[in-house]
Design an enzyme around this catalytic site. Structure first.
Site, PDB file in Angstrom:
ATOM      1  CE1 TYR A  16      -4.353  -1.050  -0.151  1.00  0.00           C
ATOM      2  CE2 TYR A  16      -3.470  -2.873   1.151  1.00  0.00           C
ATOM      3  CZ  TYR A  16      -4.477  -2.330   0.355  1.00  0.00           C
ATOM      4  OH  TYR A  16      -5.587  -3.056   0.059  1.00  0.00           O
ATOM      5  CE1 TYR A 150      -8.542  -4.266   1.952  1.00  0.00           C
ATOM      6  CE2 TYR A 150      -8.328  -5.233   4.137  1.00  0.00           C
ATOM      7  CZ  TYR A 150      -7.826  -5.015   2.868  1.00  0.00           C
ATOM      8  OH  TYR A 150      -6.619  -5.554   2.519  1.00  0.00           O
ATOM      9  CG  ASP A 254     -13.465 -10.064   8.205  1.00  0.00           C
ATOM     10  OD1 ASP A 254     -12.643 -10.405   9.074  1.00  0.00           O
ATOM     11  OD2 ASP A 254     -13.142  -9.510   7.130  1.00  0.00           O
ATOM     12  CE  LYS A 283      -6.077  -6.619  10.307  1.00  0.00           C
ATOM     13  NZ  LYS A 283      -4.920  -5.980   9.735  1.00  0.00           N
TER      14      LYS A 283
HETATM   15  N1  PMP Z   1     -10.683  -8.501   7.173  1.00  0.00           N
HETATM   16  C1  PMP Z   1     -10.612  -7.359   7.867  1.00  0.00           C
HETATM   17  C2  PMP Z   1     -11.816  -6.879   8.607  1.00  0.00           C
HETATM   18  C3  PMP Z   1      -9.423  -6.634   7.899  1.00  0.00           C
HETATM   19  O1  PMP Z   1      -9.367  -5.481   8.574  1.00  0.00           O
HETATM   20  C4  PMP Z   1      -8.297  -7.123   7.183  1.00  0.00           C
HETATM   21  C5  PMP Z   1      -6.969  -6.404   7.173  1.00  0.00           C
HETATM   22  N2  PMP Z   1      -6.904  -5.117   7.543  1.00  0.00           N
HETATM   23  C6  PMP Z   1      -8.430  -8.320   6.481  1.00  0.00           C
HETATM   24  C7  PMP Z   1      -9.629  -8.992   6.510  1.00  0.00           C
HETATM   25  C8  PMP Z   1      -7.281  -8.887   5.717  1.00  0.00           C
HETATM   26  O2  PMP Z   1      -6.313  -9.352   6.586  1.00  0.00           O
HETATM   27  P1  PMP Z   1      -4.796  -9.574   6.085  1.00  0.00           P
HETATM   28  O3  PMP Z   1      -4.236  -8.216   5.828  1.00  0.00           O
HETATM   29  O4  PMP Z   1      -4.156 -10.254   7.255  1.00  0.00           O
HETATM   30  O5  PMP Z   1      -4.854 -10.431   4.878  1.00  0.00           O
END
Ligand code: PMP
Length: 443
Positions: A16, A150, A254, A283
């Site tokens: 990014y 996202y 998610d 995460k």
């Molecule tokens: N889902 C959500 C809600 C996220 O915030 C993110 C990453 N910011 C992802 C999926 C994707 O995770 P990753 O960057 O570990 O692939």
């Protein structure tokens, strides 16, 4: 310029980042607690938990020990045909934690590597679920998502986040998703009921039109992260989930960002009493130490993949599925939730956020203040969308130069600190935010 930065400039491609205009990356040598130590001799207070992953602080001895002990025993083994204690123990601990959610429990854990792959697994499994249950001619093939969502950068996850603006280059390659308006809200929002009604009406219309074609809806419970820490109310999500589930579609929560206490409860879904069919976690799963993710599902989903032939099985897996080091880190992180009373720490952070955001909200450039758990967020008034990115960049540089890792997303400014942050450290961040918001120019 030291060797590392010169080599970085020559060989690295950062995520990014528009390398042509971005400033040099800051080289970090080590971390401890909420502080990162730079090669420039400066300290940086990590107010974004290193892209929302870190929970208990950097280089925490307990997690370091868990990883190193596991590394000395078994670093990795193929997870098809084989299993190991860290993966099994972690799954059992997580299933115990899912017990906080109502309805049929999430009882099965599928491991993958990061948030995006966890989302891919949930999307693929929900599509295949209907095929397994209803046959190849099933009409339930549509995915529902929110505008501004996202869910990651792989193709399925991009399709579900197509309206985020990041993926225009891939538009034609992304499968169709039904997008619904997201009733983003903030403290003192007079229009929240109206927005929620409009979103629920849009869902009703979708169900009336295509109810029999909906496979699953994917939601970021309570907070849309990447589109600017946009909040919705628990009662909206409850009403949304109730209508969606009544139509027969599956619910994917998610919690890649919201999981593990960020919103004040272990999972954000608890606050809306959601009973997801799938939940994605990553995460903070490992305390932010190693890449690992989970797609958990209900037993009834898992059972639909059983049968005498492989064709019903989920044909998905990664080289590092259930990596023992990641699982050991996750077990270490979960143990810290108890020994360090992490949720109480989050409650304390939330109180401080509320006190300081109330002050910040009085400043003329601050709009839409909002706080939930360890997350505090507001938007900066700008002269229009074209100015958003410029304001964000200028603020970021200003904060970095003051030793604060605060990284606005356009005109959205947020704090999402690790739970070990001290009151003094957090006050320091707010003092800098106030100072930045009273000055006429953002830079
Ligand atoms: N889902 C959500 C809600 C996220 O915030 C993110 C990453 N910011 C992802 C999926 C994707 O995770 P990753 O960057 O570990 O692939």
């Amino acid at each position: 310029m030291n060797d590392i930065r010169a080599l970085d400039r020559r060989h690295l491609w950062h995520p990014y980042t528009q390398a042509q205009t971005a400033p040099e990356p800051l080289e970090i040598l080590s971390g401890r607690g909420a502080t990162l130590y730079g090669a420039d001799g400066k300290e940086y207070l990590d107010l974004v938990s290193s892209w929302w992953v870190n929970l208990h602080g950097h280089a925490h001895p307990a997690i370091v020990r868990a990883i190193s002990e596991q590394a000395a025993r078994l670093e990795q083994v193929i997870f098809a045909d084989f299993t190991h204690a860290p993966a099994v123990e972690l799954a059992a601990r997580l299933v115990e934690k899912f017990g906080r959610l109502p309805g049929d429990k999430l009882s099965r854990v599928f491991y993958s590597d990061d948030g995006s792959t966890a989302v891919e697994v949930a999307l693929k499994a929900s599509l295949q679920y209907w095929r397994n249950v209803e046959g190849a001619a099933t009409r339930r093939t549509r995915i529902v998502a929110f505008e501004g969502a996202y869910h990651g950068d792989t193709f399925g996850a991009m399709a579900a986040g197509a309206r985020s603006g990041f993926f225009d280059a891939f538009g034609p390659k992304l499968f169709d998703v039904e997008f619904l308006p997201f009733p983003a809200t903030f403290d003192g929002d007079a229009e929240v009921e109206q927005k929620e009604r409009a979103a629920l009406d849009a869902l009703e219309r979708l169900i009336a039109r295509r109810g029999a074609e909906l496979a699953a809806a994917i939601v970021e419970p309570l907070v849309q992260g990447a589109s600017g820490m946009r909040f919705c109310r628990p009662r909206f999500l409850s009403a949304f989930a109730e209508r969606l589930t009544a139509s027969g579609a599956l619910l994917i929560c998610d919690e890649v960002m919201t999981g593990f206490g960020r919103t004040g409860t272990l999972f954000a879904s608890e606050q809306a009493a959601l009973s997801p069919d799938f939940m994605t976690l990553s995460k903070g799963l490992t305390g932010g130490y190693l890449p690992l993710s989970v797609t958990a599902c209900k037993e009834s989903i898992y059972q639909a993949f059983l049968g005498p032939s492989f064709s019903r099985a989920l044909a998905h897996g990664h080289s590092f599925t259930a990596n023992p080091l990641g699982c050991a880190a996750a077990l270490g992180s979960l143990a810290l939730f108890e020994s360090e009373r992490s949720l109480e720490r989050v409650a304390k952070i939330e109180r401080l956020h509320r006190e300081r955001m109330a002050r910040l909200a009085k400043l003329p450039r601050v709009t839409s203040p909002r706080v939930l758990g360890a997350i505090a967020s507001f938007d900066v008034k700008t002269e229009g969308p074209g100015y958003d990115a410029a304001v964000g960049r200028a603020l970021k540089e200003r904060f970095y130069s003051r030793g604060l890792l605060i990284r606005p997303m356009g005109s959205n400014v947020y704090l999402l600190p690790p739970y070990c942050i001290t009151d003094e450290e957090l006050h320091r961040a707010y003092d800098a935010l106030e100072e930045a918001m009273v000055e006429p120019c953002a830079s």
